[in-house]
Design a protein around this motif. Structure first.
Motif, PDB file in Angstrom:
ATOM      1  N   ILE A  45       0.861  -1.181   0.000  1.00  0.00           N
ATOM      2  CA  ILE A  45       0.000   0.000   0.000  1.00  0.00           C
ATOM      3  C   ILE A  45       0.897   1.231   0.000  1.00  0.00           C
ATOM      4  CG2 ILE A  45      -1.694   1.303   1.326  1.00  0.00           C
ATOM      5  CD1 ILE A  45      -2.687  -1.307   2.452  1.00  0.00           C
ATOM      6  N   GLN A  46       0.595   2.170  -0.858  1.00  0.00           N
ATOM      7  CA  GLN A  46       1.382   3.397  -0.919  1.00  0.00           C
ATOM      8  C   GLN A  46       1.129   4.226   0.332  1.00  0.00           C
ATOM      9  OE1 GLN A  46       3.534   4.291  -3.272  1.00  0.00           O
ATOM     10  NE2 GLN A  46       3.194   2.407  -4.414  1.00  0.00           N
ATOM     11  N   ALA A  47       2.169   4.684   0.964  1.00  0.00           N
ATOM     12  CA  ALA A  47       2.037   5.423   2.209  1.00  0.00           C
ATOM     13  C   ALA A  47       1.318   6.746   2.008  1.00  0.00           C
ATOM     14  CB  ALA A  47       3.416   5.672   2.811  1.00  0.00           C
ATOM     15  N   ASP A  48       1.609   7.450   0.927  1.00  0.00           N
ATOM     16  CA  ASP A  48       1.006   8.767   0.746  1.00  0.00           C
ATOM     17  C   ASP A  48      -0.485   8.667   0.453  1.00  0.00           C
ATOM     18  OD1 ASP A  48       1.658   9.074  -2.640  1.00  0.00           O
ATOM     19  OD2 ASP A  48       2.867   7.817  -1.341  1.00  0.00           O
ATOM     20  N   THR A  49      -0.962   7.586  -0.156  1.00  0.00           N
ATOM     21  CA  THR A  49      -2.402   7.457  -0.375  1.00  0.00           C
ATOM     22  C   THR A  49      -3.119   7.228   0.944  1.00  0.00           C
ATOM     23  OG1 THR A  49      -2.176   5.112  -0.858  1.00  0.00           O
ATOM     24  CG2 THR A  49      -2.174   6.621  -2.726  1.00  0.00           C
ATOM     25  N   ARG A  50      -2.489   6.471   1.844  1.00  0.00           N
ATOM     26  CA  ARG A  50      -3.098   6.275   3.160  1.00  0.00           C
ATOM     27  C   ARG A  50      -3.146   7.591   3.916  1.00  0.00           C
ATOM     28  NH1 ARG A  50       0.343   1.971   5.955  1.00  0.00           N
ATOM     29  NH2 ARG A  50       1.819   2.593   4.404  1.00  0.00           N
ATOM     30  N   LEU A  51      -2.058   8.351   3.874  1.00  0.00           N
ATOM     31  CA  LEU A  51      -2.030   9.625   4.581  1.00  0.00           C
ATOM     32  C   LEU A  51      -3.020  10.604   3.969  1.00  0.00           C
ATOM     33  CD1 LEU A  51       1.802  10.071   5.154  1.00  0.00           C
ATOM     34  CD2 LEU A  51       0.067   9.434   6.820  1.00  0.00           C
ATOM     35  N   ARG A  52      -3.142  10.579   2.645  1.00  0.00           N
ATOM     36  CA  ARG A  52      -4.084  11.470   1.983  1.00  0.00           C
ATOM     37  C   ARG A  52      -5.514  11.132   2.396  1.00  0.00           C
ATOM     38  NH1 ARG A  52      -3.202  10.550  -3.545  1.00  0.00           N
ATOM     39  NH2 ARG A  52      -1.199  11.539  -3.216  1.00  0.00           N
ATOM     40  N   ALA A  53      -5.827   9.849   2.505  1.00  0.00           N
ATOM     41  CA  ALA A  53      -7.176   9.443   2.910  1.00  0.00           C
ATOM     42  C   ALA A  53      -7.460   9.865   4.347  1.00  0.00           C
ATOM     43  CB  ALA A  53      -7.328   7.933   2.764  1.00  0.00           C
ATOM     44  N   ILE A  54      -6.484   9.724   5.223  1.00  0.00           N
ATOM     45  CA  ILE A  54      -6.664  10.139   6.616  1.00  0.00           C
ATOM     46  C   ILE A  54      -6.855  11.645   6.684  1.00  0.00           C
ATOM     47  CG2 ILE A  54      -5.476  10.342   8.831  1.00  0.00           C
ATOM     48  CD1 ILE A  54      -4.190   7.605   8.194  1.00  0.00           C
ATOM     49  N   THR A  55      -6.077  12.385   5.914  1.00  0.00           N
ATOM     50  CA  THR A  55      -6.195  13.841   5.905  1.00  0.00           C
ATOM     51  C   THR A  55      -7.564  14.268   5.385  1.00  0.00           C
ATOM     52  OG1 THR A  55      -3.823  13.993   5.482  1.00  0.00           O
ATOM     53  CG2 THR A  55      -5.127  15.957   5.082  1.00  0.00           C
ATOM     54  N   GLN A  56      -8.018  13.642   4.314  1.00  0.00           N
ATOM     55  CA  GLN A  56      -9.332  13.981   3.770  1.00  0.00           C
ATOM     56  C   GLN A  56     -10.437  13.700   4.777  1.00  0.00           C
ATOM     57  OE1 GLN A  56     -10.236  15.508   1.014  1.00  0.00           O
ATOM     58  NE2 GLN A  56      -8.128  15.765   0.382  1.00  0.00           N
ATOM     59  N   ARG A  58     -10.154  13.742   8.045  1.00  0.00           N
ATOM     60  CA  ARG A  58     -10.079  14.762   9.096  1.00  0.00           C
ATOM     61  C   ARG A  58     -10.661  16.089   8.609  1.00  0.00           C
ATOM     62  NH1 ARG A  58      -5.264  12.729  11.816  1.00  0.00           N
ATOM     63  NH2 ARG A  58      -6.116  10.978  12.979  1.00  0.00           N
ATOM     64  N   ILE A  59     -10.434  16.435   7.344  1.00  0.00           N
ATOM     65  CA  ILE A  59     -10.990  17.678   6.795  1.00  0.00           C
ATOM     66  C   ILE A  59     -12.509  17.580   6.762  1.00  0.00           C
ATOM     67  CG2 ILE A  59     -11.210  19.031   4.671  1.00  0.00           C
ATOM     68  CD1 ILE A  59      -8.222  18.467   4.196  1.00  0.00           C
ATOM     69  N   ARG A  60     -13.031  16.421   6.359  1.00  0.00           N
ATOM     70  CA  ARG A  60     -14.485  16.242   6.321  1.00  0.00           C
ATOM     71  C   ARG A  60     -15.085  16.345   7.719  1.00  0.00           C
ATOM     72  NH1 ARG A  60     -14.115  11.192   3.909  1.00  0.00           N
ATOM     73  NH2 ARG A  60     -12.842  11.612   2.122  1.00  0.00           N
ATOM     74  N   GLU A  61     -14.358  15.873   8.732  1.00  0.00           N
ATOM     75  CA  GLU A  61     -14.856  15.977  10.102  1.00  0.00           C
ATOM     76  C   GLU A  61     -14.916  17.429  10.553  1.00  0.00           C
ATOM     77  OE1 GLU A  61     -12.305  13.628  12.508  1.00  0.00           O
ATOM     78  OE2 GLU A  61     -13.072  11.726  11.751  1.00  0.00           O
ATOM     79  N   ARG A  62     -13.933  18.222  10.153  1.00  0.00           N
ATOM     80  CA  ARG A  62     -13.885  19.622  10.581  1.00  0.00           C
ATOM     81  C   ARG A  62     -14.907  20.490   9.868  1.00  0.00           C
ATOM     82  NH1 ARG A  62      -8.402  21.592   9.502  1.00  0.00           N
ATOM     83  NH2 ARG A  62      -7.748  19.494   9.092  1.00  0.00           N
TER      84      ARG A  62
END
Length: 104
Positions: A45-56, A58-62
Motif C-alpha cells: 500500500i502506498q504510504a502517501d495514499t493512506r495519509l491522503r485518505a486520513i487527511t481527507q 479529518r478535513i471532512r470531520e472539521r
C-alpha cells in the motif's frame, strides 16, 4: 532375505523421492523466515495514499455542511427534535431557529 533387501531399497527410493528438498523450494525468502516485520507487512500500500485518505477524513470531520450543523443543533434541543420527527429537520430548524443567523 532377497525380497527384504529389495523392499528396503524400494522404501529408500520412495522416501528420497518424496522427502527431497529441492533448491527451488529454498529460493523463497519465506522458507527461512515466514513472518514479516511491521514495516514490510503493508509495503504493497502506498504510504502517501493512506495519509491522503486520513487527511481527507479529518478535513471532512472539521468542515460540516450547513444542513448537518442545523440538524445537530435541532437534535440537541428536545422540542425541535420532536417537531422534526413530524415535519422534518429543515422545517423544525426553520421553526425554532429561523430568525437567528449563525456565523463562523
Amino acid at each position: 532375505m532377497r525380497t527384504l533387501v529389495i523392499l528396503s531399497l524400494l522404501a529408500v527410493l520412495v522416501m528420497a523421492a518424496t522427502c527431497y528438498e529441492s533448491h527451488e523450494s529454498m529460493e523463497s525468502h519465506e522458507y527461512l523466515n515466514p513472518f514479516l516485520n511491521r514495516r514490510r507487512a503493508n509495503d504493497f500500500i502506498q504510504a502517501d495514499t493512506r495519509l491522503r485518505a486520513i487527511t481527507q477524513e479529518r478535513i471532512r470531520e472539521r468542515s460540516k455542511a450547513a444542513q448537518e450543523y442545523q440538524r445537530e443543533l435541532c437534535e440537541d434541543f428536545y422540542p425541535c427534535e420532536m417537531y422534526a420527527f413530524r415535519h422534518g429537520y429543515p422545517a423544525a430548524y426553520k421553526h425554532y431557529f429561523g430568525g437567528r443567523r449563525r456565523t463562523k
